[in-house]
Design a protein around this motif. Structure first.
Motif, mmCIF file in Angstrom:
data_model
loop_
_atom_site.group_PDB
_atom_site.id
_atom_site.type_symbol
_atom_site.label_atom_id
_atom_site.label_comp_id
_atom_site.label_asym_id
_atom_site.label_seq_id
_atom_site.Cartn_x
_atom_site.Cartn_y
_atom_site.Cartn_z
ATOM 1 N N LYS A 179 42.233 65.293 -0.199
ATOM 2 C CA LYS A 179 42.222 64.092 0.238
ATOM 3 C C LYS A 179 42.422 64.158 1.748
ATOM 4 O O LYS A 179 42.949 64.594 2.267
ATOM 5 N N GLY A 180 41.517 63.137 2.512
ATOM 6 C CA GLY A 180 41.481 63.200 3.672
ATOM 7 C C GLY A 180 40.336 63.652 4.331
ATOM 8 O O GLY A 180 39.929 63.448 5.426
ATOM 9 N N ASP A 181 39.585 64.590 3.383
ATOM 10 C CA ASP A 181 38.343 64.946 4.078
ATOM 11 C C ASP A 181 37.264 64.588 3.197
ATOM 12 O O ASP A 181 36.763 65.283 2.041
ATOM 13 N N SER A 182 36.740 63.436 3.249
ATOM 14 C CA SER A 182 35.804 62.842 2.421
ATOM 15 C C SER A 182 34.445 63.434 2.577
ATOM 16 O O SER A 182 33.622 63.609 1.747
ATOM 17 N N ARG A 183 34.250 64.393 3.497
ATOM 18 C CA ARG A 183 33.161 65.508 3.535
ATOM 19 C C ARG A 183 33.017 66.211 2.354
ATOM 20 O O ARG A 183 31.949 66.801 2.056
ATOM 21 N N TYR A 184 34.162 66.543 1.947
ATOM 22 C CA TYR A 184 34.314 67.463 0.591
ATOM 23 C C TYR A 184 33.579 66.692 -0.628
ATOM 24 O O TYR A 184 33.253 67.698 -1.580
ATOM 25 N N PHE A 185 33.712 65.348 -0.489
ATOM 26 C CA PHE A 185 33.154 64.662 -1.948
ATOM 27 C C PHE A 185 31.780 64.205 -1.970
ATOM 28 O O PHE A 185 31.132 63.866 -2.860
ATOM 29 N N TYR A 186 31.359 63.838 -0.716
ATOM 30 C CA TYR A 186 30.193 63.298 -0.536
ATOM 31 C C TYR A 186 28.977 64.523 -0.365
ATOM 32 O O TYR A 186 29.188 65.271 0.386
ATOM 33 N N ALA A 187 27.986 64.202 -1.037
ATOM 34 C CA ALA A 187 26.912 65.068 -1.098
ATOM 35 C C ALA A 187 26.260 65.014 0.469
ATOM 36 O O ALA A 187 26.589 64.055 1.238
ATOM 37 N N LYS A 188 25.724 65.959 0.853
ATOM 38 C CA LYS A 188 25.098 65.969 2.130
ATOM 39 C C LYS A 188 24.332 64.680 2.566
ATOM 40 O O LYS A 188 23.370 64.351 1.942
ATOM 41 N N GLY A 189 24.759 64.022 3.500
ATOM 42 C CA GLY A 189 24.044 62.683 3.681
ATOM 43 C C GLY A 189 24.204 61.483 2.876
ATOM 44 O O GLY A 189 23.634 60.524 3.126
ATOM 45 N N TYR A 190 25.108 61.643 2.031
ATOM 46 C CA TYR A 190 25.362 60.479 1.030
ATOM 47 C C TYR A 190 25.981 59.343 1.679
ATOM 48 O O TYR A 190 25.463 58.433 1.467
ATOM 49 N N GLN A 191 26.459 59.710 2.562
ATOM 50 C CA GLN A 191 27.679 58.311 3.043
ATOM 51 C C GLN A 191 26.364 57.201 3.920
ATOM 52 O O GLN A 191 26.445 56.223 3.893
ATOM 53 N N GLU A 192 25.548 57.984 4.854
ATOM 54 C CA GLU A 192 24.622 57.467 5.437
ATOM 55 C C GLU A 192 23.484 56.740 4.514
ATOM 56 O O GLU A 192 23.029 55.736 4.565
ATOM 57 N N GLN A 197 21.143 52.236 1.825
ATOM 58 C CA GLN A 197 20.894 51.568 0.641
ATOM 59 C C GLN A 197 21.243 50.332 0.588
ATOM 60 O O GLN A 197 20.581 49.250 0.065
ATOM 61 N N TYR A 198 22.603 49.889 0.749
ATOM 62 C CA TYR A 198 23.487 48.598 0.843
ATOM 63 C C TYR A 198 23.359 47.607 1.963
ATOM 64 O O TYR A 198 23.809 46.708 2.023
ATOM 65 N N GLY A 199 22.781 48.203 2.990
ATOM 66 C CA GLY A 199 22.719 47.483 4.395
ATOM 67 C C GLY A 199 23.981 47.318 5.204
ATOM 68 O O GLY A 199 24.295 46.369 5.452
ATOM 69 N N LEU A 200 24.800 48.381 4.601
ATOM 70 C CA LEU A 200 26.204 48.105 5.338
ATOM 71 C C LEU A 200 26.334 48.363 6.919
ATOM 72 O O LEU A 200 25.413 49.409 7.271
ATOM 73 N N THR A 201 26.984 47.831 7.615
ATOM 74 C CA THR A 201 27.087 47.863 8.994
ATOM 75 C C THR A 201 28.030 49.222 9.274
ATOM 76 O O THR A 201 28.470 49.877 8.462
ATOM 77 N N ALA A 202 27.631 49.676 10.357
ATOM 78 C CA ALA A 202 28.800 50.729 10.630
ATOM 79 C C ALA A 202 30.146 50.457 10.718
ATOM 80 O O ALA A 202 30.917 51.483 10.076
ATOM 81 N N ARG A 203 30.505 49.326 10.921
ATOM 82 C CA ARG A 203 32.063 49.148 10.694
ATOM 83 C C ARG A 203 32.445 49.141 9.248
ATOM 84 O O ARG A 203 33.390 49.886 8.800
ATOM 85 N N GLU A 204 31.430 48.617 8.433
ATOM 86 C CA GLU A 204 31.815 48.666 6.994
ATOM 87 C C GLU A 204 31.629 49.909 6.411
ATOM 88 O O GLU A 204 32.277 50.105 5.395
ATOM 89 N N SER A 237 32.506 41.439 2.372
ATOM 90 C CA SER A 237 30.872 41.663 2.435
ATOM 91 C C SER A 237 30.415 42.774 1.778
ATOM 92 O O SER A 237 29.327 42.834 1.476
ATOM 93 N N ILE A 238 31.303 44.005 1.826
ATOM 94 C CA ILE A 238 30.967 45.014 1.162
ATOM 95 C C ILE A 238 30.488 44.912 -0.438
ATOM 96 O O ILE A 238 29.541 45.441 -0.735
ATOM 97 N N TYR A 239 31.531 44.310 -0.996
ATOM 98 C CA TYR A 239 31.453 43.954 -2.477
ATOM 99 C C TYR A 239 30.192 43.307 -2.674
ATOM 100 O O TYR A 239 29.181 43.580 -3.877
ATOM 101 N N ALA A 240 29.829 42.302 -1.626
ATOM 102 C CA ALA A 240 28.722 41.499 -1.999
ATOM 103 C C ALA A 240 27.340 42.102 -2.161
ATOM 104 O O ALA A 240 26.527 42.275 -2.633
#
Length: 267
Positions: A179-192, A197-204, A237-240
């Motif tokens: 916990k605290g290291d989200s890189r461990y759970f995201y596939a490579k490049g998945y967060q980006e 995919q959802y049009g999230l801003t950098a802050r979102e 906004s993220i939920y929408a």
């Protein structure tokens, strides 16, 4: 699969969902032993413990939860199990994750062991079923179910049920450990990819990452030095954009459910 009826598969899926999304891992351990698993497998006593591997290659039990066992019995179980060479082999073996023991089985040496005289016999136990929980060959936890004398041994069907839950346990315990290291759970490049995919801003995207790490709205507000109102506004906004109604549904869209993870791509 002939082992389970349709209604049992439905219950098994419900248990798997709760393993992933119950609020704390401690609550999950208790709920598994006391509420969910008894509907699928009958047992008279149980132990569910997380594991931590030390620097010298040994292991420690953490936050051990017992069912129908005294605190003294659980402590005896922890002390004696750590001394058991067979247990050490099971934890580090990559060939199987489930196993069963029965003192009446021909060739069993259990009655000659110290753990039998200090734990099994005082609790009138005669057979057990176990699950070694590992994530990418790293030991994460250990689940042991027991039946008292006079009971039928655990069946291949019981071991099959445990095996179906294995990766759900593994991912939840790995998430807690990392916990605290989200890189461990995201596939490579998945967060980006999610942000595109959802049009999230950098802050979102940043707030989504903090939510994955388990941060509350208050925590996020303090971390980013913004008001609670602003945090809630960002999440709305993220939920929408992700077409969900709340944080639980949002997390279900992410690769933190074992059914949606490509383990080969994890960093």
């Amino acid at each position: 699969m002939a082992f389970l009826e349709e209604n049992e598969w439905i219950l098994l899926n419900e248990v798997a969902y709760n393993i992933s999304f119950i609020y704390t891992v401690e609550e999950m351990q208790k709920a598994i032993l006391n509420r969910w698993l008894p509907f699928l497998i009958s047992y008279d006593a149980a132990v569910f413990s997380r594991l931590s591997v030390t620097e010298d290659g040994d292991f420690e039990f953490m936050d051990t939860e017992g069912y129908n066992l005294s605190l003294q019995s659980i402590q005896v179980w922890k002390n004696q199990t750590r001394k058991d060479d067979a247990f050490r082999w099971m934890i580090y073996s990559t060939n199987r994750s489930t196993f069963a023991e029965d003192i009446s089985q021909p060739g069993s040496r259990l009655q000659d062991s110290e753990i039998y005289h200090t734990f099994w016999e005082p609790n009138d136990l005669s057979c057990s079923a176990g699950l070694c929980i590992a994530f990418r060959e790293e030991p994460m936890g250990f689940l042991r179910l027991y039946r008292k004398s006079g009971s039928t041994p655990f069946s291949p069907r019981d071991l099959f049920v445990l095996e179906q839950l294995r990766m759900h346990f593994a991912y939840r315990l790995a998430y807690e450990a990392k916990k605290g290291d989200s890189r461990y759970f995201y596939a490579k490049g998945y967060q980006e990819k999610l942000c595109r995919q959802y049009g999230l801003t950098a802050r979102e995207g940043e707030m989504l990452d903090l939510a994955v790490q388990g941060w509350s709205n208050d925590d996020i507000s303090k971390q980013l030095s913004i008001s609670i109102h602003t945090v809630k506004k960002h999440f709305q906004s993220i939920y929408a954009k992700m077409h969900v109604r709340n944080r639980v549904q949002m997390l279900q869209c992410l690769p933190i459910s074992t059914s949606k993870v490509n383990f080969d791509e994890l960093q």
